[in-house]
Design a protein around this motif. Sequence first.
Motif, PDB file in Angstrom:
ATOM      1  N   ALA A   1      -5.644 132.248 -29.899  1.00 15.47           N
ATOM      2  CA  ALA A   1      -4.473 133.132 -29.843  1.00 15.47           C
ATOM      3  C   ALA A   1      -3.882 133.174 -28.444  1.00 15.47           C
ATOM      4  O   ALA A   1      -2.656 133.220 -28.260  1.00 15.47           O
ATOM      5  CB  ALA A   1      -4.871 134.536 -30.296  1.00 15.47           C
ATOM      6  N   LEU A   2      -4.744 133.132 -27.443  1.00 18.39           N
ATOM      7  CA  LEU A   2      -4.281 133.119 -26.057  1.00 18.39           C
ATOM      8  C   LEU A   2      -3.458 131.866 -25.775  1.00 18.39           C
ATOM      9  O   LEU A   2      -2.403 131.920 -25.122  1.00 18.39           O
ATOM     10  CB  LEU A   2      -5.490 133.187 -25.122  1.00 18.39           C
ATOM     11  N   MET A   3      -3.903 130.742 -26.302  1.00 19.29           N
ATOM     12  CA  MET A   3      -3.171 129.488 -26.107  1.00 19.29           C
ATOM     13  C   MET A   3      -1.825 129.521 -26.838  1.00 19.29           C
ATOM     14  O   MET A   3      -0.798 129.074 -26.310  1.00 19.29           O
ATOM     15  CB  MET A   3      -4.004 128.301 -26.617  1.00 19.29           C
ATOM     16  N   VAL A   4      -1.850 130.064 -28.050  1.00 19.08           N
ATOM     17  CA  VAL A   4      -0.609 130.153 -28.830  1.00 19.08           C
ATOM     18  C   VAL A   4       0.393 131.059 -28.133  1.00 19.08           C
ATOM     19  O   VAL A   4       1.604 130.782 -28.107  1.00 19.08           O
ATOM     20  CB  VAL A   4      -0.911 130.662 -30.253  1.00 19.08           C
ATOM     21  N   SER A   5      -0.093 132.157 -27.525  1.00 16.66           N
ATOM     22  CA  SER A   5       0.816 133.075 -26.830  1.00 16.66           C
ATOM     23  C   SER A   5       1.469 132.402 -25.630  1.00 16.66           C
ATOM     24  O   SER A   5       2.620 132.697 -25.293  1.00 16.66           O
ATOM     25  CB  SER A   5       0.056 134.342 -26.391  1.00 16.66           C
ATOM     26  N   VAL A   6       0.750 131.488 -24.974  1.00 19.69           N
ATOM     27  CA  VAL A   6       1.328 130.740 -23.852  1.00 19.69           C
ATOM     28  C   VAL A   6       2.497 129.892 -24.334  1.00 19.69           C
ATOM     29  O   VAL A   6       3.608 129.921 -23.777  1.00 19.69           O
ATOM     30  CB  VAL A   6       0.262 129.838 -23.179  1.00 19.69           C
ATOM     31  N   VAL A   7       2.262 129.111 -25.398  1.00 20.58           N
ATOM     32  CA  VAL A   7       3.295 128.209 -25.916  1.00 20.58           C
ATOM     33  C   VAL A   7       4.472 129.005 -26.464  1.00 20.58           C
ATOM     34  O   VAL A   7       5.642 128.641 -26.255  1.00 20.58           O
ATOM     35  CB  VAL A   7       2.709 127.282 -26.996  1.00 20.58           C
ATOM     36  N   ALA A   8       4.166 130.112 -27.177  1.00 16.68           N
ATOM     37  CA  ALA A   8       5.241 130.926 -27.749  1.00 16.68           C
ATOM     38  C   ALA A   8       6.124 131.527 -26.656  1.00 16.68           C
ATOM     39  O   ALA A   8       7.363 131.530 -26.769  1.00 16.68           O
ATOM     40  CB  ALA A   8       4.647 132.027 -28.620  1.00 16.68           C
ATOM     41  N   THR A   9       5.497 132.026 -25.597  1.00 17.58           N
ATOM     42  CA  THR A   9       6.268 132.597 -24.488  1.00 17.58           C
ATOM     43  C   THR A   9       7.189 131.552 -23.866  1.00 17.58           C
ATOM     44  O   THR A   9       8.380 131.809 -23.610  1.00 17.58           O
ATOM     45  CB  THR A   9       5.322 133.163 -23.415  1.00 17.58           C
ATOM     46  N   LEU A  10       6.655 130.357 -23.625  1.00 14.63           N
ATOM     47  CA  LEU A  10       7.459 129.287 -23.039  1.00 14.63           C
ATOM     48  C   LEU A  10       8.560 128.829 -23.991  1.00 14.63           C
ATOM     49  O   LEU A  10       9.685 128.504 -23.555  1.00 14.63           O
ATOM     50  CB  LEU A  10       6.557 128.104 -22.668  1.00 14.63           C
ATOM     51  N   ALA A  11       8.264 128.816 -25.314  1.00 12.96           N
ATOM     52  CA  ALA A  11       9.264 128.386 -26.296  1.00 12.96           C
ATOM     53  C   ALA A  11      10.420 129.377 -26.367  1.00 12.96           C
ATOM     54  O   ALA A  11      11.603 128.985 -26.372  1.00 12.96           O
ATOM     55  CB  ALA A  11       8.606 128.226 -27.665  1.00 12.96           C
ATOM     56  N   PHE A  12      10.115 130.676 -26.442  1.00 11.77           N
ATOM     57  CA  PHE A  12      11.188 131.673 -26.488  1.00 11.77           C
ATOM     58  C   PHE A  12      11.979 131.699 -25.180  1.00 11.77           C
ATOM     59  O   PHE A  12      13.184 131.967 -25.169  1.00 11.77           O
ATOM     60  CB  PHE A  12      10.599 133.057 -26.790  1.00 11.77           C
ATOM     61  N   GLU A  13      11.309 131.411 -24.070  1.00 13.44           N
ATOM     62  CA  GLU A  13      12.009 131.329 -22.792  1.00 13.44           C
ATOM     63  C   GLU A  13      13.018 130.172 -22.806  1.00 13.44           C
ATOM     64  O   GLU A  13      14.142 130.301 -22.290  1.00 13.44           O
ATOM     65  CB  GLU A  13      11.004 131.129 -21.658  1.00 13.44           C
ATOM     66  N   ARG A  14      12.648 129.067 -23.423  1.00  8.59           N
ATOM     67  CA  ARG A  14      13.575 127.922 -23.529  1.00  8.59           C
ATOM     68  C   ARG A  14      14.786 128.298 -24.374  1.00  8.59           C
ATOM     69  O   ARG A  14      15.924 127.909 -24.080  1.00  8.59           O
ATOM     70  CB  ARG A  14      12.867 126.710 -24.146  1.00  8.59           C
ATOM     71  N   LEU A  15      14.543 129.081 -25.457  1.00 13.22           N
ATOM     72  CA  LEU A  15      15.656 129.518 -26.302  1.00 13.22           C
ATOM     73  C   LEU A  15      16.588 130.447 -25.533  1.00 13.22           C
ATOM     74  O   LEU A  15      17.824 130.373 -25.673  1.00 13.22           O
ATOM     75  CB  LEU A  15      15.110 130.220 -27.542  1.00 13.22           C
ATOM     76  N   GLN A  16      15.999 131.336 -24.737  1.00 16.77           N
ATOM     77  CA  GLN A  16      16.828 132.239 -23.937  1.00 16.77           C
ATOM     78  C   GLN A  16      17.716 131.462 -22.965  1.00 16.77           C
ATOM     79  O   GLN A  16      18.885 131.795 -22.759  1.00 16.77           O
ATOM     80  CB  GLN A  16      15.939 133.215 -23.146  1.00 16.77           C
ATOM     81  N   GLN A  17      17.157 130.424 -22.385  1.00 13.99           N
ATOM     82  CA  GLN A  17      17.887 129.642 -21.380  1.00 13.99           C
ATOM     83  C   GLN A  17      18.697 128.506 -21.995  1.00 13.99           C
ATOM     84  O   GLN A  17      19.362 127.770 -21.264  1.00 13.99           O
ATOM     85  CB  GLN A  17      16.887 129.076 -20.362  1.00 13.99           C
ATOM     86  N   ARG A  18      18.608 128.359 -23.332  1.00 14.16           N
ATOM     87  CA  ARG A  18      19.271 127.267 -24.047  1.00 14.16           C
ATOM     88  C   ARG A  18      18.941 125.907 -23.404  1.00 14.16           C
ATOM     89  O   ARG A  18      19.791 125.044 -23.217  1.00 14.16           O
ATOM     90  CB  ARG A  18      20.787 127.477 -24.068  1.00 14.16           C
TER      91      ARG A  18
END
Length: 688
Positions: free
Chosen positions: A147-164
């Motif tokens: 879950a800790l690893m998934v939270s890392v990837v999810a945070t980075l993925a949503f950050e990419r969406l925010q920054q387009r």
Amino acid sequence: MRGWLAAFVILCGFGVFGWIVLGKAKLILAGPSDGRMKLEWKRVRQTVAQSFGHRRLLLDRRSGLMHLVLFYGFLMLQLGALQILWKGMSGTTPSWADNATFSLTQEATVALVLLAVAYAGYRRYGERIPRLPRGPKPLLVLLWIAALMVSVVATLAFERLQQRAEASVFAPLSSALAAVLPASGADAGYEISWWAHLLLLLGFLVYVPLSKHFHIFTAPINWLLRPADAPKMEPLNLEDDTAEKFGASELGDLARKTRLDLFACVECGRCTDVCPAANTDKGLSPMHLMTKLRDALQGHNKSFRPAIDRPIATSGGADIRSTMTWQTENWRAGETKPSLIGEVVTEQELWSCTTCRACEERCPVGNAQLSPLLEMRRYLVLTEGRMPSEARRTLQNIDRQGNPWGFPRKDRTAWMEAFAAEMGWRIPTLRDEPRPDWLLWVGSMGAYDARARKVTFALVKLLRQAGVSFAVLGAEERNSGDTPRRLGDEFLFQELCKANIETFKRHGITRIVTACPHTFHLFKNEYKDFGFEGEVRHHAELLSDLLKKGLLASRHPVNRTLTFHDSCYLARYNGVTEAPRTILAAIPSLETREMERSGKQGMCCGAGGGRMWMEEPGKRVNEVRTAQALATGAQLIGSACPYCLTMMEEGLRKHEADEWAGAMDVAELLALSVFGEPRESGDKLSQK
């Protein structure tokens, strides 16, 4: 707002972590000091090799590589966590993390950690490795890490969406996840995943000191404070008139180093997997010993009930059942804490140990499992006078007659008369040669045991052939004290030890050679505590040196196949593995085959720790070890220990293999090659 709230949560998390760790540290330091817990700078290299190089973990390649990935993955991902948390709190990216290389490294590490977690789950729940306990706790930890690893990837993925941001090969995981996530939920998704990552990270931080994962912090300290010299028993001050007891019987008696060992235990089962007592169903599991002591120390009242817990299989095929069924209730104020012996550890466990140190040699965190066990033996023998009847009889025989069998003291020199009658020349005593280069310590086995006498004869002839100046004590020789000390009778040991040292000083003895690894270890490492300073060599070491110097020449071929059995007190205790093999390699036509478990990883013969003189119920350790030797197809089992020689020959008889196979000491084999002497006419090997 997020920054201040996150800072408060982080502060609380580290505060709870520090409070728990402080409590553990106080519990460790509350124990008495036994002199073992000390910082020695020469241990730094070993600490680095074991903690960061995973030297012992890599003895099991698959498990070691998996742990290596998890260990270094976590270290590397702390930088990523710092970057994620800093950016979430301040809105800026640290300069050291603002590059494609860092991004790729972090995501690759996440992928490797997830693969390692999946493999760890497969080993435990799919492959069902016998030594690994299965239950909800290990599964929870694996899911937590995932879950800790998934939270890392999810945070980075949503950050990419925010920054387009466009998809990038330097961020493969987050780019792939961002491609399937809805852009409309970028802000909420980032907030949820960011906080999830923080809470999972802090939750794991708090959980670590409450679980076996505390070894992350205690294992390096354990290695650093581990004594640098050969393992030995610490002496007791028997002249302390204020002492109410000797040894350990209560939780308060557990020394600081032992307590540190308990908190370093990772419950990996490697110790139990190689334990000879565990592999022959004797009820002893070194891992359970450590976990039971740790649980009791942390404030749980554990009531004892016979072995009905789930079985734990070992590499030897035996099912070792836990000797405790835990009924846990916290201690209340004024409540009596349990006795170590009987309520936490059974007497059967204490007396089953052969003191071979296989558990300590395989332990990846540097624990000394034997220390509390031997201290509890000391308590039983010295304070309560309780021990198995065979042990009592052996100690009485050593005290009265100076040997474990109780043979008359005057018969200790009978072997010398037999040798003179056979060879036509007498072995010099210190009266004949007052200043020899070497004192040959014959020992009780070499003097009284008919089979071990042949080793003594061979050694004496080789020393004379090489022109070595040596002499024996003859009637002045006593028992070395190994058996009393390992059985817990420190009083008898110290009496023998001091008498022997006085004899050495009286004759000016500073160099000793012996064929017994137990005596070798005792003289070399434990007599130092009582004032003996001198050079002590095992006969395999001395004979190996004589061969290298050309003082002995092995001319005659020995057309046999041989597998060598390493003595625990020679190989594991003192690291002597090459000397006997050097002797064997010098013998023409002798083909050697290594057993799967050899050298420092060799299996015990079952005779150490006083077990030589005690009955062994059920499957015998020596039978298991002999079977491993016979599996190589060798005709001979080589040894360099009188105990091992006896146990191997007995094992051959039990397996009905003595018609075609035999056991010989390295001195006998070398003498056979140097002198070309045939073995006795009744020997089945010489008749083949």
